[in-house]
Design an enzyme around this catalytic site. Sequence first.
Site, mmCIF file in Angstrom:
data_model
loop_
_atom_site.group_PDB
_atom_site.id
_atom_site.type_symbol
_atom_site.label_atom_id
_atom_site.label_comp_id
_atom_site.label_asym_id
_atom_site.label_seq_id
_atom_site.Cartn_x
_atom_site.Cartn_y
_atom_site.Cartn_z
ATOM 1 N N LYS A 1 0.491 -4.905 -5.834
ATOM 2 C CA LYS A 1 -0.566 -3.938 -5.544
ATOM 3 C C LYS A 1 0.073 -2.602 -5.190
ATOM 4 C CE LYS A 1 -4.183 -6.988 -3.735
ATOM 5 N NZ LYS A 1 -5.069 -7.234 -2.566
ATOM 6 N N HIS B 1 -2.109 1.718 -0.613
ATOM 7 C CA HIS B 1 -3.304 2.528 -0.400
ATOM 8 C C HIS B 1 -3.086 3.439 0.798
ATOM 9 C CE1 HIS B 1 -4.321 -0.118 2.924
ATOM 10 N NE2 HIS B 1 -4.404 -1.164 2.109
ATOM 11 N N HIS C 1 -1.545 2.010 4.008
ATOM 12 C CA HIS C 1 -0.100 1.797 3.984
ATOM 13 C C HIS C 1 0.646 3.118 4.158
ATOM 14 C CE1 HIS C 1 -1.372 -1.837 1.492
ATOM 15 N NE2 HIS C 1 -0.826 -2.341 2.577
#
Length: 241
Positions: free
Chosen positions: A22, A25, A28
């Site tokens: 992933k 975003h 993070h």
Amino acid sequence: MGVAQAEKQNIVVDYSAPNVAKEMHVGHLRSTIIGDAVVRTLEFLGHNVIRANHLGDWGTQFGMLIANLERHEAQGGDISMDLSDIEGFYRESKALYDEDEEFAKTARNYVVRLQSGDEYCKEKWQQLVKITLEQNQRNYDRLNVSLTDKDVMGESMYNSMLAGIVEDLKAKGLAVEDDGAVVVFLDEYKNKDGELWVLSSRSVTAASCTPPPISRVRNTATKRSTRIACCTSSTHVSTST
């Protein structure tokens, strides 16, 4: 600069903590920037700082990803190894897991095989981890963040320790078998309805809410929390959720 040197401590700073397969975003990125600022400040004050990038690199999602990789290979399809495309592959895998019971059964079997050290599953897992680490490092370098691969302390590093921990908890009477899982019940911690709050469904399950030694500071704007946990021999600061 007139800054007094503090008494030197060993300080662990847990930050960034992205997930495998992933893209990072904003949450993070928030943790990454705050964490690196904390690290640099503490080092400037003379402390020995250990960076801990607690990568989300373990769990049931890897069973479905490996199962879907195998599915594509069997059909002769190519899979893009760009992280942005891998994230689309992740969503496809999740949809198959939710909608196709046979696929879900295969995925769950791959989780067991991966955790047992199966070479095929391990190879596919390492491939996904490598792609993620390379993309994340490019982001860290662009942001001038001091994290490197040597700071990665993923969830997978604890896999070899779990069996011993479970046996130790059972031997001390702290863990019990409940509905097919080994669970540690903490009766003093319950949710708002008075029920035991299960935090994890993994091999070691804590049925409780967050215990007192962890201080949580909640940001009402982002609805994310910063945890600061202090130990006797060292200090642990967490800027991840």
